[in-house]
Design a protein around this motif. Sequence first.
Motif, PDB file in Angstrom:
ATOM      1  N   TYR A 186       0.817  -1.284   0.063  1.00  0.00           N
ATOM      2  CA  TYR A 186       0.062   0.172   0.043  1.00  0.00           C
ATOM      3  C   TYR A 186       0.915   1.437   0.056  1.00  0.00           C
ATOM      4  O   TYR A 186       1.750   1.391   0.931  1.00  0.00           O
ATOM      5  CB  TYR A 186      -0.996  -0.016   1.169  1.00  0.00           C
ATOM      6  N   TYR A 187       0.684   2.211  -1.037  1.00  0.00           N
ATOM      7  CA  TYR A 187       1.190   3.452  -1.049  1.00  0.00           C
ATOM      8  C   TYR A 187       0.302   4.449  -1.142  1.00  0.00           C
ATOM      9  O   TYR A 187      -0.824   4.512  -1.431  1.00  0.00           O
ATOM     10  CB  TYR A 187       1.962   3.698  -2.477  1.00  0.00           C
ATOM     11  N   LYS A 188       0.679   5.276  -0.118  1.00  0.00           N
ATOM     12  CA  LYS A 188      -0.103   6.735   0.011  1.00  0.00           C
ATOM     13  C   LYS A 188       0.534   7.761  -0.755  1.00  0.00           C
ATOM     14  O   LYS A 188       1.347   8.259  -0.563  1.00  0.00           O
ATOM     15  CB  LYS A 188      -0.224   7.099   1.470  1.00  0.00           C
ATOM     16  N   ILE A 189      -0.438   8.415  -1.877  1.00  0.00           N
ATOM     17  CA  ILE A 189       0.120   9.451  -2.626  1.00  0.00           C
ATOM     18  C   ILE A 189      -0.208  10.803  -1.869  1.00  0.00           C
ATOM     19  O   ILE A 189      -1.389  10.889  -1.475  1.00  0.00           O
ATOM     20  CB  ILE A 189      -0.874   9.331  -4.096  1.00  0.00           C
ATOM     21  N   SER A 207      -0.715  16.069  -4.999  1.00  0.00           N
ATOM     22  CA  SER A 207      -0.174  15.323  -6.183  1.00  0.00           C
ATOM     23  C   SER A 207      -1.083  14.324  -6.762  1.00  0.00           C
ATOM     24  O   SER A 207      -1.689  13.622  -6.104  1.00  0.00           O
ATOM     25  CB  SER A 207       0.881  14.957  -5.741  1.00  0.00           C
ATOM     26  N   HIS A 208      -0.697  13.796  -7.901  1.00  0.00           N
ATOM     27  CA  HIS A 208      -1.165  12.577  -8.464  1.00  0.00           C
ATOM     28  C   HIS A 208      -0.283  11.788  -8.517  1.00  0.00           C
ATOM     29  O   HIS A 208      -0.753  10.168  -9.064  1.00  0.00           O
ATOM     30  CB  HIS A 208      -1.845  12.820  -9.871  1.00  0.00           C
ATOM     31  N   MET A 209       0.952  11.751  -7.997  1.00  0.00           N
ATOM     32  CA  MET A 209       1.812  10.516  -8.252  1.00  0.00           C
ATOM     33  C   MET A 209       2.938  10.546  -6.834  1.00  0.00           C
ATOM     34  O   MET A 209       2.856  11.780  -6.384  1.00  0.00           O
ATOM     35  CB  MET A 209       2.898  10.866  -9.232  1.00  0.00           C
ATOM     36  N   LEU A 210       3.326   9.273  -6.542  1.00  0.00           N
ATOM     37  CA  LEU A 210       4.431   9.247  -5.678  1.00  0.00           C
ATOM     38  C   LEU A 210       5.651   8.689  -6.321  1.00  0.00           C
ATOM     39  O   LEU A 210       5.504   7.408  -6.785  1.00  0.00           O
ATOM     40  CB  LEU A 210       3.794   8.222  -4.434  1.00  0.00           C
ATOM     41  N   HIS A 237      -2.278   1.434  -6.534  1.00  0.00           N
ATOM     42  CA  HIS A 237      -2.210   2.176  -7.281  1.00  0.00           C
ATOM     43  C   HIS A 237      -1.266   1.709  -8.638  1.00  0.00           C
ATOM     44  O   HIS A 237      -0.780   0.734  -8.420  1.00  0.00           O
ATOM     45  CB  HIS A 237      -1.275   3.627  -6.951  1.00  0.00           C
ATOM     46  N   MET A 238      -1.646   2.299  -9.889  1.00  0.00           N
ATOM     47  CA  MET A 238      -0.850   1.839 -10.852  1.00  0.00           C
ATOM     48  C   MET A 238       0.637   2.178 -10.748  1.00  0.00           C
ATOM     49  O   MET A 238       0.861   3.140 -10.101  1.00  0.00           O
ATOM     50  CB  MET A 238      -1.355   2.797 -12.105  1.00  0.00           C
ATOM     51  N   GLU A 239       1.490   1.113 -11.006  1.00  0.00           N
ATOM     52  CA  GLU A 239       2.935   1.233 -10.965  1.00  0.00           C
ATOM     53  C   GLU A 239       3.568   1.333 -12.535  1.00  0.00           C
ATOM     54  O   GLU A 239       3.303   0.554 -13.203  1.00  0.00           O
ATOM     55  CB  GLU A 239       3.411  -0.103 -10.126  1.00  0.00           C
ATOM     56  N   ILE A 240       4.396   2.330 -12.473  1.00  0.00           N
ATOM     57  CA  ILE A 240       5.142   2.626 -13.732  1.00  0.00           C
ATOM     58  C   ILE A 240       6.600   2.298 -13.365  1.00  0.00           C
ATOM     59  O   ILE A 240       6.992   3.085 -12.375  1.00  0.00           O
ATOM     60  CB  ILE A 240       4.941   3.995 -14.298  1.00  0.00           C
ATOM     61  N   GLY A 241       7.237   1.428 -13.989  1.00  0.00           N
ATOM     62  CA  GLY A 241       8.695   1.015 -13.560  1.00  0.00           C
ATOM     63  C   GLY A 241       9.464   1.424 -14.874  1.00  0.00           C
ATOM     64  O   GLY A 241       9.184   1.052 -15.531  1.00  0.00           O
ATOM     65  N   TYR A 242      10.754   1.887 -14.588  1.00  0.00           N
ATOM     66  CA  TYR A 242      11.798   2.071 -15.807  1.00  0.00           C
ATOM     67  C   TYR A 242      12.932   1.392 -15.166  1.00  0.00           C
ATOM     68  O   TYR A 242      13.618   1.827 -14.099  1.00  0.00           O
ATOM     69  CB  TYR A 242      11.896   3.492 -16.207  1.00  0.00           C
ATOM     70  N   ILE A 253      -9.048  -0.920   6.948  1.00  0.00           N
ATOM     71  CA  ILE A 253      -7.710  -0.809   7.901  1.00  0.00           C
ATOM     72  C   ILE A 253      -6.818   0.222   7.176  1.00  0.00           C
ATOM     73  O   ILE A 253      -6.295   0.990   7.978  1.00  0.00           O
ATOM     74  CB  ILE A 253      -7.186  -2.180   8.032  1.00  0.00           C
ATOM     75  N   GLN A 254      -6.587   0.262   5.872  1.00  0.00           N
ATOM     76  CA  GLN A 254      -5.836   1.323   5.070  1.00  0.00           C
ATOM     77  C   GLN A 254      -6.555   2.790   5.438  1.00  0.00           C
ATOM     78  O   GLN A 254      -5.687   3.674   5.928  1.00  0.00           O
ATOM     79  CB  GLN A 254      -6.166   1.115   3.641  1.00  0.00           C
TER      80      GLN A 254
END
Length: 311
Positions: free
Chosen positions: A12-15, A19-22, A45-50, A245-246
Amino acid sequence: MKKRKPKMEFRYYKIPADSHMLPLTGENLKQCYGVEVDYLHFHNHMEIGYCYYGEGTLSLENTKHEFQGGMFSIIPRNFPHTTNSKLNTISSWEYLFLDVSSIISQFHQANPILSDKIIRQINKKASFLSEKDYPFTGQLIRRLLALAKEHPVYYKEEADGLLSALMMEIARMNQSDTLESGEHEADKLTALLLNVVDYISIHYPDNISVKDLADRCFITENHFRKVFTAYMKMSPARYINLVRIQMACDLLQMSNDPIADIAYKTGFETLTTFNRNFKKILGISPREWRNHPENYERKLLEYNIQTEEGW
């Protein structure tokens, strides 16, 4: 001997609210990403990886892809995946976690039907691509990562524009006019399940029944349990508790409300039920969570989920 069920991990990531991104960037992401990790994880959330350099495999659900520098991944929320570096090698990745709904909604507030269509198209599938084949998309991702590290003047304004362009590129890449009838039906069911997930994210304080969710998909309750569990790798009831719980974690960190009030606000009928579910998921009590802010600063919850069959 009873066969052990495979493990699935929820992260779980909280943005940030403004903002719209973390972004996840930096030297600590140059590492060995695990060798022969045999379980998958998914995100809220959507994950973009490079990938800048390195060798290994990226597993997208049941499909493995060989990775190397100059490649990037586009993984919708709730999509199981994992990364494994080649033995005795170091890989360099950086990531963006994106709130797709907020990015699209800001430009289409007057047309919620179009907004919903674009969001579903963006979340349609996971992709692993080479910048050589998709240069514009790769450049957008690298520029967003650079902005996240450099924070130049008008950083946020530029990032918002680039995020919008990136979302449109992903929607176009996912578009297909050649769906077979069976694929079309599966696509419609996936869209309905995503709508259910969005419904839960809004109505988690309410008394949500599995039958109500099944009715929203126009299928029987038993069939809904089966397809939801196959898609989310957990039962509907377990997912609802996870969302609650989140939200409770956020309230524990951001407010001084009594724990009993937070339990009620997040949909738990009794404090005992709230405490039991909180500790089951996070391994500590709500009071311990509130008293140890480093838990929150990591912005990451890891929850080991046993995949469930036969619902």
